[in-house]
Design a protein around this motif. Structure first.
Motif, PDB file in Angstrom:
ATOM      1  N   ILE A 145      37.778  31.776  33.319  1.00 53.95           N
ATOM      2  CA  ILE A 145      38.731  32.460  34.205  1.00 53.95           C
ATOM      3  C   ILE A 145      40.159  32.030  33.872  1.00 53.95           C
ATOM      4  O   ILE A 145      41.069  32.868  33.774  1.00 53.95           O
ATOM      5  CB  ILE A 145      38.401  32.176  35.678  1.00 53.95           C
ATOM      6  CG1 ILE A 145      37.070  32.829  36.072  1.00 53.95           C
ATOM      7  CG2 ILE A 145      39.522  32.684  36.599  1.00 53.95           C
ATOM      8  CD1 ILE A 145      36.639  32.572  37.507  1.00 53.95           C
ATOM      9  N   LEU A 146      40.354  30.743  33.701  1.00 52.95           N
ATOM     10  CA  LEU A 146      41.691  30.263  33.330  1.00 52.95           C
ATOM     11  C   LEU A 146      42.121  30.837  31.987  1.00 52.95           C
ATOM     12  O   LEU A 146      43.295  31.199  31.796  1.00 52.95           O
ATOM     13  CB  LEU A 146      41.712  28.739  33.286  1.00 52.95           C
ATOM     14  CG  LEU A 146      41.909  28.004  34.609  1.00 52.95           C
ATOM     15  CD1 LEU A 146      41.887  26.497  34.372  1.00 52.95           C
ATOM     16  CD2 LEU A 146      43.218  28.408  35.284  1.00 52.95           C
ATOM     17  N   LEU A 196      38.825  45.655  35.954  1.00 57.03           N
ATOM     18  CA  LEU A 196      38.881  45.331  34.535  1.00 57.03           C
ATOM     19  C   LEU A 196      38.036  44.101  34.247  1.00 57.03           C
ATOM     20  O   LEU A 196      38.221  43.058  34.871  1.00 57.03           O
ATOM     21  CB  LEU A 196      40.328  45.058  34.098  1.00 57.03           C
ATOM     22  CG  LEU A 196      41.320  46.211  34.218  1.00 57.03           C
ATOM     23  CD1 LEU A 196      42.700  45.738  33.786  1.00 57.03           C
ATOM     24  CD2 LEU A 196      40.878  47.412  33.373  1.00 57.03           C
ATOM     25  N   GLY A 197      37.125  44.230  33.299  1.00 64.19           N
ATOM     26  CA  GLY A 197      36.372  43.072  32.828  1.00 64.19           C
ATOM     27  C   GLY A 197      37.211  42.325  31.813  1.00 64.19           C
ATOM     28  O   GLY A 197      37.390  42.778  30.676  1.00 64.19           O
ATOM     29  N   LEU A 198      37.763  41.198  32.219  1.00 70.14           N
ATOM     30  CA  LEU A 198      38.737  40.492  31.393  1.00 70.14           C
ATOM     31  C   LEU A 198      38.062  39.637  30.326  1.00 70.14           C
ATOM     32  O   LEU A 198      37.060  38.971  30.569  1.00 70.14           O
ATOM     33  CB  LEU A 198      39.635  39.610  32.260  1.00 70.14           C
ATOM     34  CG  LEU A 198      40.409  40.323  33.370  1.00 70.14           C
ATOM     35  CD1 LEU A 198      41.323  39.331  34.089  1.00 70.14           C
ATOM     36  CD2 LEU A 198      41.209  41.507  32.833  1.00 70.14           C
ATOM     37  N   GLN A 199      38.638  39.677  29.136  1.00 73.30           N
ATOM     38  CA  GLN A 199      38.361  38.765  28.034  1.00 73.30           C
ATOM     39  C   GLN A 199      39.691  38.579  27.311  1.00 73.30           C
ATOM     40  O   GLN A 199      40.455  39.549  27.178  1.00 73.30           O
ATOM     41  CB  GLN A 199      37.306  39.322  27.085  1.00 73.30           C
ATOM     42  CG  GLN A 199      35.952  39.582  27.707  1.00 73.30           C
ATOM     43  CD  GLN A 199      34.940  40.064  26.689  1.00 73.30           C
ATOM     44  OE1 GLN A 199      34.552  39.339  25.769  1.00 73.30           O
ATOM     45  NE2 GLN A 199      34.498  41.317  26.833  1.00 73.30           N
ATOM     46  N   PRO A 200      40.003  37.382  26.859  1.00 74.37           N
ATOM     47  CA  PRO A 200      41.343  37.147  26.301  1.00 74.37           C
ATOM     48  C   PRO A 200      41.748  38.119  25.205  1.00 74.37           C
ATOM     49  O   PRO A 200      42.899  38.579  25.166  1.00 74.37           O
ATOM     50  CB  PRO A 200      41.254  35.707  25.780  1.00 74.37           C
ATOM     51  CG  PRO A 200      40.260  35.054  26.692  1.00 74.37           C
ATOM     52  CD  PRO A 200      39.231  36.122  26.958  1.00 74.37           C
ATOM     53  N   TYR A 247      31.370  34.505  41.031  1.00 79.15           N
ATOM     54  CA  TYR A 247      30.360  35.496  40.663  1.00 79.15           C
ATOM     55  C   TYR A 247      29.146  34.858  39.991  1.00 79.15           C
ATOM     56  O   TYR A 247      28.007  35.275  40.212  1.00 79.15           O
ATOM     57  CB  TYR A 247      31.038  36.495  39.727  1.00 79.15           C
ATOM     58  CG  TYR A 247      30.190  37.375  38.845  1.00 79.15           C
ATOM     59  CD1 TYR A 247      29.774  38.628  39.270  1.00 79.15           C
ATOM     60  CD2 TYR A 247      29.862  36.974  37.541  1.00 79.15           C
ATOM     61  CE1 TYR A 247      29.042  39.464  38.437  1.00 79.15           C
ATOM     62  CE2 TYR A 247      29.127  37.810  36.705  1.00 79.15           C
ATOM     63  CZ  TYR A 247      28.724  39.045  37.158  1.00 79.15           C
ATOM     64  OH  TYR A 247      27.999  39.864  36.333  1.00 79.15           O
ATOM     65  N   VAL A 248      29.363  33.841  39.202  1.00 80.37           N
ATOM     66  CA  VAL A 248      28.288  33.234  38.411  1.00 80.37           C
ATOM     67  C   VAL A 248      27.159  32.713  39.290  1.00 80.37           C
ATOM     68  O   VAL A 248      25.988  32.707  38.882  1.00 80.37           O
ATOM     69  CB  VAL A 248      28.858  32.123  37.498  1.00 80.37           C
ATOM     70  CG1 VAL A 248      29.333  30.934  38.314  1.00 80.37           C
ATOM     71  CG2 VAL A 248      27.840  31.684  36.451  1.00 80.37           C
ATOM     72  N   SER A 305      35.848  38.402  35.807  1.00 82.06           N
ATOM     73  CA  SER A 305      35.153  37.794  34.677  1.00 82.06           C
ATOM     74  C   SER A 305      33.687  38.182  34.752  1.00 82.06           C
ATOM     75  O   SER A 305      32.960  37.735  35.646  1.00 82.06           O
ATOM     76  CB  SER A 305      35.280  36.265  34.718  1.00 82.06           C
ATOM     77  OG  SER A 305      36.603  35.858  34.474  1.00 82.06           O
ATOM     78  N   HIS A 306      33.262  39.032  33.805  1.00 84.21           N
ATOM     79  CA  HIS A 306      31.860  39.389  33.680  1.00 84.21           C
ATOM     80  C   HIS A 306      31.282  38.832  32.378  1.00 84.21           C
ATOM     81  O   HIS A 306      30.094  38.516  32.327  1.00 84.21           O
ATOM     82  CB  HIS A 306      31.679  40.912  33.692  1.00 84.21           C
ATOM     83  CG  HIS A 306      32.121  41.567  34.955  1.00 84.21           C
ATOM     84  ND1 HIS A 306      32.982  42.642  34.989  1.00 84.21           N
ATOM     85  CD2 HIS A 306      31.828  41.295  36.252  1.00 84.21           C
ATOM     86  CE1 HIS A 306      33.193  43.015  36.235  1.00 84.21           C
ATOM     87  NE2 HIS A 306      32.502  42.214  37.029  1.00 84.21           N
TER      88      HIS A 306
END
Length: 271
Positions: A140-141, A84-88, A158-159, A110-111
């Protein structure tokens, strides 16, 4: 005899490899098992020069993996996961997806950072490299605060694969405060991290995350650690896995983790 539990197939928008080709590669490399973790990145920003859609039909995905499980029964254990590409703002949509579809394993990654993917040079425009990296780690947090129904967090640094100088000026120590905050939060929630050998493929000389971060995770009490090569092509399945037993032993680990039906199983690195 290890498990590669982070790999992609043609169900991912950035991959053209058939699931069967990945299975055959895993068998040829003597793996115990694999887990497909195809990309689901809702609300991925449109890039006119590189239009990629990171969403797939989960019913078709399930059918394809189940056919492979039947076809290769007794030859290779095959699990079905998702990255899953997480975004809040996606927390509700991810919750719904995981209620609708059962998976063996869920990677949270996190992408996208505040609307931009560090894969592209445009993410770094107007920032120093340190600012860009710090923004990534801070995001990420933010993601964990909004949603934590995943099993491990993927490729935490990843960055550095794509930064202007990659990992030349990067170290765990330079970002220790924010990285410690991430690790402590994950451990508190009972979540793990992965060691992702794609860092070797990208010429970093280290996995993602780097060894010092893996050591720190273990020092803080972290125990859940999955293995993955992040392969998008058959030849990259289990990439540089021969390095992992010694590398992880030196970081304080004697076992790794495989998730089946979202439950952790611990496997000795000694074979």
């Amino acid at each position: 005899m290890l498990w590669d539990t982070h790999m992609h197939s043609q169900f991912s928008g950035d991959c053209r490899s058939t699931p069967q080709s990945m299975v055959k590669a895993a068998i040829s490399k003597g793996l115990c098992g694999i887990c497909f973790t195809d990309h689901m990145d809702y609300d991925y920003p449109t890039n006119p020069q590189d239009p990629v859609v990171f969403e797939f039909d989960t019913a078709q995905y399930r059918c394809a993996i189940e056919k492979l499980q039947q076809q290769y029964a007794g030859k290779l254990d095959i699990l079905r996961g998702i990255e899953l590409g997480l975004q809040p703002h996606l927390a509700g949509r991810h919750t719904w997806l995981l209620q609708e579809q059962p998976f063996d394993f869920v990677i949270g990654s996190s992408h996208i950072v505040h609307g931009a993917d560090p894969y592209y040079a445009s993410y770094y425009e107007g920032k120093t490299e340190s600012e860009a990296y710090m923004e990534y780690f801070t995001s990420i947090l933010e993601n964990i605060q909004a949603f934590h129904n995943f099993d491990v967090y993927g490729h935490i640094d990843y960055v550095v694969r794509y930064g202007p100088n990659k990992n030349k000026d990067y170290s765990y120590q330079k970002y220790a405060d924010i990285l410690d905050a991430i690790l402590k939060k994950l451990i508190h929630l009972g979540k793990g991290i992965e060691v992702n050998t794609a860092g070797f493929k990208y010429g970093l000389g280290h996995p993602n995350p780097c060894e010092d971060l893996l050591k720190r995770y273990r020092e803080l009490g972290g125990e859940i650690l999955t293995l993955g090569a992040d392969a998008h092509q058959p030849e990259h399945v289990a990439y540089d896995f021969d390095k992992l037993p010694r590398l992880l032993h030196d970081c304080g680990f004697s076992y790794y983790t495989v998730f089946k039906n979202r439950k952790a199983e611990f496997i000795s690195l000694e074979g």
